[in-house]
Design an enzyme around this catalytic site. Structure first.
Site, PDB file in Angstrom:
ATOM      1  N   TYR A 131      18.391  20.945   2.208  1.00  0.00           N
ATOM      2  CA  TYR A 131      17.947  22.221   1.639  1.00  0.00           C
ATOM      3  C   TYR A 131      19.065  23.255   1.685  1.00  0.00           C
ATOM      4  CZ  TYR A 131      15.071  26.474   1.196  1.00  0.00           C
ATOM      5  OH  TYR A 131      14.544  27.676   0.808  1.00  0.00           O
ATOM      6  N   VAL A 132      19.727  23.377   2.822  1.00  0.00           N
ATOM      7  CA  VAL A 132      20.819  24.344   2.955  1.00  0.00           C
ATOM      8  C   VAL A 132      21.962  23.994   2.010  1.00  0.00           C
ATOM      9  CG1 VAL A 132      22.570  25.268   4.525  1.00  0.00           C
ATOM     10  CG2 VAL A 132      20.209  25.006   5.305  1.00  0.00           C
TER      11      VAL A 132
END
Length: 227
Positions: A131-132
């Site tokens: 996600y990051v």
């Protein structure tokens, strides 16, 4: 103003849509699931079914026709695997960027996340790390374009009632922030042209939203903007 919100049925997106329509803006919400149409109509938002994981750039550009600004508030959501972090949080954001460029829409506000712009911590699980990485890649792609972009990176999100007070800085956000207040900040960003070119972090704080955004716009630094 006519504004398109990608991920129009999301929790921040619906709050944003209600705020904008309540003051008279025209809002379209790009959604993947036609079953969400009625919710958006109840919010005063025009639903447009446009699956950003499957649509072409031309199709998205058609959906954005006549808009003055776009807000990317889509996300794969909790429970999705690492692969969808790439297809939604990265690729869909890039697709919306390309469609905005094609359509001639200059104003683009990105809802990013805390931690974007830096490598995920070593102890992060696979999905959070993905996600990051996805959010970082989407932010960097947008920041490389000739658009009036603003990237907003909220702290940990909560569903508590908004307070109307936040802290906006160029440093990594810590703590929490309500989705209500993130939506309020997004409205203020759309209203504040001088926030174009800024990467801003937001958490709960003591500054009224409009004042915090105005302060951020008046203190552009090399760390926060493109100069």
């Amino acid at each position: 103003m006519k504004i398109a919100i990608a991920g129009g049925h999301g929790q921040i997106a619906r709050r944003l849509g209600r705020l904008l329509t309540a003051r008279g803006d025209r809002v379209i919400g790009l959604i993947r699931n036609p079953a969400h149409n009625e919710d958006l109509v109840a919010d005063g938002v025009q639903p447009v079914v446009c699956d950003l994981e499957a649509a072409s750039c031309d199709e998205v550009a058609d959906a954005l026709s006549g808009c003055d600004a776009v807000v990317f508030a889509a996300g794969a959501g909790p429970g999705s695997g690492a692969a969808r972090k790439h297809t939604v949080d990265h690729q869909a954001a890039v697709l919306l960027t390309e469609a905005a460029l094609q359509t001639g829409i200059r104003r683009y506000v990105m809802v990013s996340t805390r931690g974007a712009g830096s490598p995920p911590p070593a102890h992060a699980d696979e999905v959070w790390a993905a996600y990051v990485h996805a959010k970082t890649a989407a932010d960097e792609h947008l920041m490389a374009q000739d658009l009036d972009w603003t990237v907003l990176r909220p702290a940990a999100l909560t569903d508590d009632p908004g307070t109307g007070a936040v802290r906006i800085t160029a440093e990594r956000s810590v703590g929490e922030v309500t989705r209500d207040d993130v939506a309020r900040v997004l409205v203020a960003l759309l209203d504040t042209a001088a926030t174009a070119g800024l990467v801003l972090e937001v958490a709960q704080g003591s500054d009224p939203v409009t004042g915090a955004v105005a302060h951020a716009a008046s203190h552009r630094t090399g760390a926060a903007g493109r100069g």
